[in-house]
Each structure stands twice: as structure tokens, then as C-alpha cells.
Design a protein around this motif. Sequence first.
Motif, PDB file in Angstrom:
ATOM      1  N   LEU A   1     -12.230   8.034  13.543  1.00 58.80           N
ATOM      2  CA  LEU A   1     -12.200   8.106  15.003  1.00 58.80           C
ATOM      3  C   LEU A   1     -13.582   8.437  15.551  1.00 58.80           C
ATOM      4  O   LEU A   1     -14.036   7.844  16.538  1.00 58.80           O
ATOM      5  N   ALA A   2     -14.272   9.370  14.879  1.00 62.38           N
ATOM      6  CA  ALA A   2     -15.629   9.758  15.292  1.00 62.38           C
ATOM      7  C   ALA A   2     -16.596   8.578  15.175  1.00 62.38           C
ATOM      8  O   ALA A   2     -17.462   8.384  16.038  1.00 62.38           O
ATOM      9  N   GLU A   3     -16.427   7.768  14.122  1.00 59.07           N
ATOM     10  CA  GLU A   3     -17.285   6.594  13.928  1.00 59.07           C
ATOM     11  C   GLU A   3     -17.071   5.557  15.025  1.00 59.07           C
ATOM     12  O   GLU A   3     -18.007   4.897  15.471  1.00 59.07           O
ATOM     13  N   ILE A   4     -15.823   5.417  15.455  1.00 62.29           N
ATOM     14  CA  ILE A   4     -15.516   4.480  16.542  1.00 62.29           C
ATOM     15  C   ILE A   4     -16.135   4.970  17.849  1.00 62.29           C
ATOM     16  O   ILE A   4     -16.728   4.207  18.603  1.00 62.29           O
TER      17      ILE A   4
ATOM     18  N   ALA B   1       0.837  -1.205   0.000  1.00 61.96           N
ATOM     19  CA  ALA B   1       0.000   0.000   0.000  1.00 61.96           C
ATOM     20  C   ALA B   1       0.869   1.250   0.000  1.00 61.96           C
ATOM     21  O   ALA B   1       0.566   2.237  -0.691  1.00 61.96           O
ATOM     22  N   ASP B   2       1.957   1.208   0.743  1.00 61.89           N
ATOM     23  CA  ASP B   2       2.883   2.343   0.815  1.00 61.89           C
ATOM     24  C   ASP B   2       3.554   2.583  -0.545  1.00 61.89           C
ATOM     25  O   ASP B   2       3.694   3.725  -0.995  1.00 61.89           O
ATOM     26  N   LYS B   3       3.947   1.491  -1.197  1.00 63.14           N
ATOM     27  CA  LYS B   3       4.583   1.595  -2.516  1.00 63.14           C
ATOM     28  C   LYS B   3       3.634   2.193  -3.549  1.00 63.14           C
ATOM     29  O   LYS B   3       4.046   2.908  -4.465  1.00 63.14           O
ATOM     30  N   LYS B   4       2.351   1.882  -3.399  1.00 66.84           N
ATOM     31  CA  LYS B   4       1.339   2.397  -4.339  1.00 66.84           C
ATOM     32  C   LYS B   4       0.944   3.843  -4.020  1.00 66.84           C
ATOM     33  O   LYS B   4       0.202   4.478  -4.761  1.00 66.84           O
ATOM     34  N   GLY B   5       1.439   4.340  -2.884  1.00 64.55           N
ATOM     35  CA  GLY B   5       1.175   5.734  -2.527  1.00 64.55           C
ATOM     36  C   GLY B   5      -0.131   5.993  -1.808  1.00 64.55           C
ATOM     37  O   GLY B   5      -0.611   7.133  -1.752  1.00 64.55           O
ATOM     38  N   TYR B   6      -0.722   4.965  -1.224  1.00 64.96           N
ATOM     39  CA  TYR B   6      -1.963   5.157  -0.472  1.00 64.96           C
ATOM     40  C   TYR B   6      -1.644   5.792   0.887  1.00 64.96           C
ATOM     41  O   TYR B   6      -0.766   5.318   1.609  1.00 64.96           O
ATOM     42  N   THR B   7      -2.357   6.846   1.232  1.00 65.43           N
ATOM     43  CA  THR B   7      -2.124   7.556   2.489  1.00 65.43           C
ATOM     44  C   THR B   7      -3.440   7.834   3.205  1.00 65.43           C
ATOM     45  O   THR B   7      -4.522   7.582   2.662  1.00 65.43           O
ATOM     46  N   ALA B   8      -3.343   8.382   4.412  1.00 62.93           N
ATOM     47  CA  ALA B   8      -4.530   8.759   5.192  1.00 62.93           C
ATOM     48  C   ALA B   8      -4.451  10.242   5.511  1.00 62.93           C
ATOM     49  O   ALA B   8      -3.466  10.712   6.086  1.00 62.93           O
ATOM     50  N   SER B   9      -5.481  10.989   5.144  1.00 62.45           N
ATOM     51  CA  SER B   9      -5.514  12.425   5.441  1.00 62.45           C
ATOM     52  C   SER B   9      -5.988  12.634   6.880  1.00 62.45           C
ATOM     53  O   SER B   9      -6.578  11.739   7.496  1.00 62.45           O
ATOM     54  N   LYS B  10      -5.732  13.829   7.399  1.00 56.89           N
ATOM     55  CA  LYS B  10      -6.161  14.167   8.761  1.00 56.89           C
ATOM     56  C   LYS B  10      -7.674  14.064   8.884  1.00 56.89           C
ATOM     57  O   LYS B  10      -8.199  13.560   9.892  1.00 56.89           O
ATOM     58  N   ALA B  11      -8.380  14.510   7.856  1.00 60.52           N
ATOM     59  CA  ALA B  11      -9.856  14.476   7.861  1.00 60.52           C
ATOM     60  C   ALA B  11     -10.372  13.042   7.891  1.00 60.52           C
ATOM     61  O   ALA B  11     -11.346  12.726   8.582  1.00 60.52           O
ATOM     62  N   GLU B  12      -9.709  12.144   7.153  1.00 57.41           N
ATOM     63  CA  GLU B  12     -10.113  10.727   7.118  1.00 57.41           C
ATOM     64  C   GLU B  12      -9.899  10.066   8.477  1.00 57.41           C
ATOM     65  O   GLU B  12     -10.728   9.265   8.930  1.00 57.41           O
ATOM     66  N   ILE B  13      -8.786  10.414   9.119  1.00 55.21           N
ATOM     67  CA  ILE B  13      -8.481   9.857  10.443  1.00 55.21           C
ATOM     68  C   ILE B  13      -9.518  10.321  11.454  1.00 55.21           C
ATOM     69  O   ILE B  13     -10.045   9.525  12.240  1.00 55.21           O
ATOM     70  N   GLU B  14      -9.829  11.617  11.440  1.00 58.14           N
ATOM     71  CA  GLU B  14     -10.811  12.181  12.374  1.00 58.14           C
ATOM     72  C   GLU B  14     -12.200  11.591  12.155  1.00 58.14           C
ATOM     73  O   GLU B  14     -12.938  11.340  13.112  1.00 58.14           O
ATOM     74  N   LYS B  15     -12.551  11.354  10.886  1.00 58.47           N
ATOM     75  CA  LYS B  15     -13.857  10.781  10.555  1.00 58.47           C
ATOM     76  C   LYS B  15     -13.983   9.359  11.106  1.00 58.47           C
ATOM     77  O   LYS B  15     -15.000   9.002  11.707  1.00 58.47           O
TER      78      LYS B  15
END
Length: 258
Positions: free
Chosen positions: A145-148, A129-143
Motif C-alpha cells: 500500500l505504501a509503494e502504491i 494459490a489458496d490450496k497451496k497455502g499462500y497468504t498475505a501478512s498485515k506487514a506485506e499489505i501495508e508495504k
Amino acid sequence: MKKLLYPIIIGLLAVVLTACGSNDEADKKNDEKETKTTEKETAKATEEQQKQMEEMQKKLEKQKVDEKKTVAIVNDEKISGAEYNTVLSTTQMQMQQFGQDPTSKEGAKQIKEQTLNSLVGQTLLLQAADKKGYTASKAEIEKQLAEIKKQYESEEKFKAALKQAGLNSEMLNAQIAENIPYTKYVEKEIKVEEATDEEIQKYYDQVAEQAKTSGQKVQKLEEMKPQIKEQLEQQKKQEKLVKHVEELQKNAKVDIKI
């Protein structure tokens, strides 16, 4: 390498005791005597069960390794004992849920292999996944976390669940940040064909036959079709994911240290 995000599951066990009485004094005395006997038997049984649980827990704890120990190296990336112990605990729990003994000689061997295979597979997928350049934005992380947090009634209960899982907010955020690229990679790179009507019908027929055998009511195909379709496609994805990991492993350098 941090471990992948595992759902935080907190189980609550409620025991409700009810007592019955009689207006008749003699009956009341007999009831009291029987109640005392029952209470003693229940207390003894509970004590025995507690001892068995404590013994089982001691055996399970012995299967853990030093948290700082390197259990495996995958393409020069180290997997720690702490990561191993987390996945080990999940595997132990799953085996117990299926009525198997994780502390038996065969069970312990199986658990060790499954835990290592899982960690190696996760690491290879995260590296891909790292080689393909997939990342997590701050907004995605916060979203996420809110769902959890939505799963818990209050912030206090959420924090209690974190503590019980051996996590803190920083660790959870790190796991979410790693889980998002992994999920993106699996969704985008591991494509599967939709379940056909023929496959759905075949699966339904098997479920219906099992339900009839056990005397249960059989739902109509139309009612079960969306659920069956999703389940079949998830099964296909899992099978393809396993094969994908096997392919990644062919070109990987994996060194198991335990």
C-alpha cells in the motif's frame, strides 16, 4: 472472489496555446480575424470530438452487465458482474490503445471472450494459490500500500485517484490482500529457465534490424542485454502461465452465465 489488483493510472492532458502578433495595425487586424476563424474551427472540431467520445462511451457502457449478476461460476465460486465490468473496462481501454474499435460486432465479441477468460483464469490461479497455502501478512499489505501511495504527490491526489478508479481504501486493501498470494504463487510455482545468450542475440538482431529500417539509432547489445533478458523471461513466464491455467481448467468446473 474479489478482482485482482490493477494499477491505478490517471492520465493528465495538457493543452498549451500560443498566440503570435504583429506591431503593424493592419497585420494585427488580419491576425485577429484569422485567430477568430481558427478559434471557431478549433471549437467546432473540439465539439465534434466531444460528441464522438460521448457516443463511444455510451456504446462502451452498454457492454457492461448488472453488477449483481453472476457472470460465471468456477468450482462453485461465483464471479460477479461488478468484477466483470472492471476487467471489461481495462480490456476496452487496451483495445482502443491498439487502434481497434471495441464497439464493433467483432470487437465486442472479442472483448467479452477476453474478459471472461481473464476472470476465469484469475479465479483458478487464486484458488490454486489458496490450496497451496499462500497468504498475505498485515506487514506485506501495508508495504505494498505504501509503494502504491508513493506514486502520488499527496494523500489528496491518492484519494482522488482511488475515487476515479471506483475504489475506496477498504476495497484497495482487499485487492492487495488477494494480489499478494497470487503473486507469490506465480513466482514460486511457475518457474522458467533463464534466457540464453543465443536467445538474447537473436532478439537483439531483430530489434536492431527494425531500428535500422526506421532510421533509428541502434544501441549496443551490452547496453540492451539486461532489458532484453528480462523481457524474454517475462514472455516465457506468460506463456507458461497460460499453459498452467489451461491445465487447471481441465480439472475445473466452469459455468459461463452470460
